[in-house]
Enzyme design. Structure first.
Site, PDB file in Angstrom:
ATOM      1  N   ASP A   1       0.815  -1.218   0.000  1.00  0.00           N
ATOM      2  CA  ASP A   1       0.000   0.000   0.000  1.00  0.00           C
ATOM      3  C   ASP A   1       0.852   1.272   0.000  1.00  0.00           C
ATOM      4  OD1 ASP A   1      -2.359   1.417   0.003  1.00  0.00           O
ATOM      5  OD2 ASP A   1      -2.604   1.337   2.179  1.00  0.00           O
TER       6      ASP A   1
ATOM      7  N   ASN B   1     -10.876  -2.719  -5.240  1.00  0.00           N
ATOM      8  CA  ASN B   1     -10.091  -1.765  -6.038  1.00  0.00           C
ATOM      9  C   ASN B   1     -10.689  -1.483  -7.417  1.00  0.00           C
ATOM     10  OD1 ASN B   1      -6.920  -2.864  -4.628  1.00  0.00           O
ATOM     11  ND2 ASN B   1      -8.128  -1.095  -4.082  1.00  0.00           N
TER      12      ASN B   1
HETATM   13  C1  IPE Z   1      -5.379  -2.642   0.127  1.00  0.00           C
HETATM   14  O1  IPE Z   1      -5.093  -1.302  -0.055  1.00  0.00           O
HETATM   15  C2  IPE Z   1      -5.337  -3.372  -1.183  1.00  0.00           C
HETATM   16  C3  IPE Z   1      -4.021  -3.498  -1.798  1.00  0.00           C
HETATM   17  C4  IPE Z   1      -2.885  -3.037  -1.332  1.00  0.00           C
HETATM   18  C5  IPE Z   1      -4.014  -4.218  -3.037  1.00  0.00           C
HETATM   19  P1  IPE Z   1      -6.238  -0.207  -0.276  1.00  0.00           P
HETATM   20  O2  IPE Z   1      -5.539   1.071  -0.499  1.00  0.00           O
HETATM   21  O3  IPE Z   1      -7.189  -0.656  -1.315  1.00  0.00           O
HETATM   22  O4  IPE Z   1      -6.975  -0.244   1.131  1.00  0.00           O
HETATM   23  P2  IPE Z   1      -7.846   0.881   1.836  1.00  0.00           P
HETATM   24  O5  IPE Z   1      -8.863   1.353   0.834  1.00  0.00           O
HETATM   25  O6  IPE Z   1      -6.915   1.983   2.232  1.00  0.00           O
HETATM   26  O7  IPE Z   1      -8.442   0.213   3.027  1.00  0.00           O
HETATM   27  C1  IPE Z   2      -1.681   0.186  -3.270  1.00  0.00           C
HETATM   28  O1  IPE Z   2      -1.433   1.556  -3.307  1.00  0.00           O
HETATM   29  C2  IPE Z   2      -1.973  -0.399  -4.617  1.00  0.00           C
HETATM   30  C3  IPE Z   2      -3.366  -0.820  -4.789  1.00  0.00           C
HETATM   31  C4  IPE Z   2      -4.288  -0.769  -3.885  1.00  0.00           C
HETATM   32  C5  IPE Z   2      -3.745  -1.319  -6.112  1.00  0.00           C
HETATM   33  P1  IPE Z   2      -2.615   2.604  -3.338  1.00  0.00           P
HETATM   34  O2  IPE Z   2      -2.964   2.886  -4.749  1.00  0.00           O
HETATM   35  O3  IPE Z   2      -3.732   2.178  -2.464  1.00  0.00           O
HETATM   36  O4  IPE Z   2      -1.875   3.867  -2.701  1.00  0.00           O
HETATM   37  P2  IPE Z   2      -2.497   4.913  -1.700  1.00  0.00           P
HETATM   38  O5  IPE Z   2      -3.014   4.156  -0.533  1.00  0.00           O
HETATM   39  O6  IPE Z   2      -3.586   5.634  -2.433  1.00  0.00           O
HETATM   40  O7  IPE Z   2      -1.347   5.808  -1.354  1.00  0.00           O
HETATM   41 MG    MG Z   3      -4.100   2.434  -0.487  1.00  0.00          MG
END
Ligand code: IPE
Ligand code: IPE
Ligand code: MG
Length: 240
Positions: free
Chosen positions: A16, A64
């Site tokens: 993340d 996602n």
């Molecule tokens: C969790 O991260 C999913 C992945 C890293 C693939 P998210 O960014 O989707 O989670 P939330 O929305 O902050 O809970």
């Molecule tokens: C994790 O990084 C990747 C996925 C969830 C696909 P994010 O895209 O959630 O990054 P932040 O949380 O917005 O910084």
């Molecule tokens: Mg995220």
């Protein structure tokens, strides 16, 4: 790593913070995913080098899909690129002994990616150095629903009675069937939640939260997480 370090058999990582990493630099979110995918490759290599048996990476959740079409497409393209690279490495016999597994629902994924995922799993199934699980279109609750359906189907066919349903049978119907539960779950980026990751399998996992954003995550950060894990006293409900 120090000699006396107790290595977790199975480490799971919520990758993340890609978006915030990009935003901090004035870049599009997709650049964060690109850098995150490079870090994923480095950490796979490092984990394999130090002797971790199972690594599970959360790459794309069932939630996602709510993101913009452009971001979802960019993530799918990164996955395609990784799959093509693994195919190439397989052909050249230099995969480094990775057994690759994709955890998540195949339904809803683009057909070409499903084909490549199946192929990568099939070609790497007998590799023994490390198992790399990549969670794509994965949700912990969705996984449990999928397992319950499988067991209901078996009951309907007369293969089992409701009273036969046990923890072992449920475990065997999950995407992680046959694998040990994660010992250590790492979440970088400062968020302190599971976000639907390994809901069943995390029952006795140790958690490690870190403020570093995934694209900045290094082997030294993994070492720190393993060192913290070594300070934990795992009791599993026992009275030690
Ligand atoms: C969790 O991260 C999913 C992945 C890293 C693939 P998210 O960014 O989707 O989670 P939330 O929305 O902050 O809970
Ligand atoms: C994790 O990084 C990747 C996925 C969830 C696909 P994010 O895209 O959630 O990054 P932040 O949380 O917005 O910084
Ligand atoms: Mg995220």
């Amino acid at each position: 790593m120090e000699q006396q370090t107790r290595l977790p058999r199975h480490i799971a990582v919520i990758m993340d913070g890609n978006g915030r990493w990009a935003k901090k630099r004035g870049l599009p979110r997709t650049d964060g995913h690109k850098k995150g995918a490079e870090v994923f490759r480095q950490i796979c290599q490092y984990a394999s080098d130090i002797g971790i048996e199972y690594m599970t990476f959360y790459a794309f959740s069932t939630e996602n899909w709510k993101r913009s079409e452009q971001e979802v497409c960019a993530i799918m393209d990164l996955l395609r690129a990784y799959l093509a690279e693994m195919q190439q490495r397989e052909d050249e016999n230099r995969t480094g002994g990775y057994r690759i597994r994709f955890l998540g629902a195949r339904e809803g994924m683009p057909d070409d990616i499903v084909r490549l995922m199946d192929e990568a799993e099939e070609k790497s199934r007998d590799k023994t150095r490390i198992t790399i699980n990549i969670c794509v279109n994965y949700g912990g609750r969705d996984e449990i629903v999928h397992a319950v359906r499988t067991l209901c189907d078996r009951a309907k066919r007369g293969e089992l009675e409701p009273a036969d349903v046990s923890e072992a049978l449920v475990s065997d119907a999950l995407y992680t069937a046959g694998q040990p539960d994660p010992d250590l779950i790492i979440r970088p980026s400062g968020e302190v939640r599971l976000s639907n990751f390994l809901v069943w399998q995390s029952a006795y996992a140790e958690f490690y939260f870190d403020d570093v954003l995934w694209p900045d995550f290094t082997p030294a950060d993994l070492d720190r997480a393993i060192a913290a894990y070594n300070q934990r006293d795992r009791r599993f409900g026992d009275a030690r």
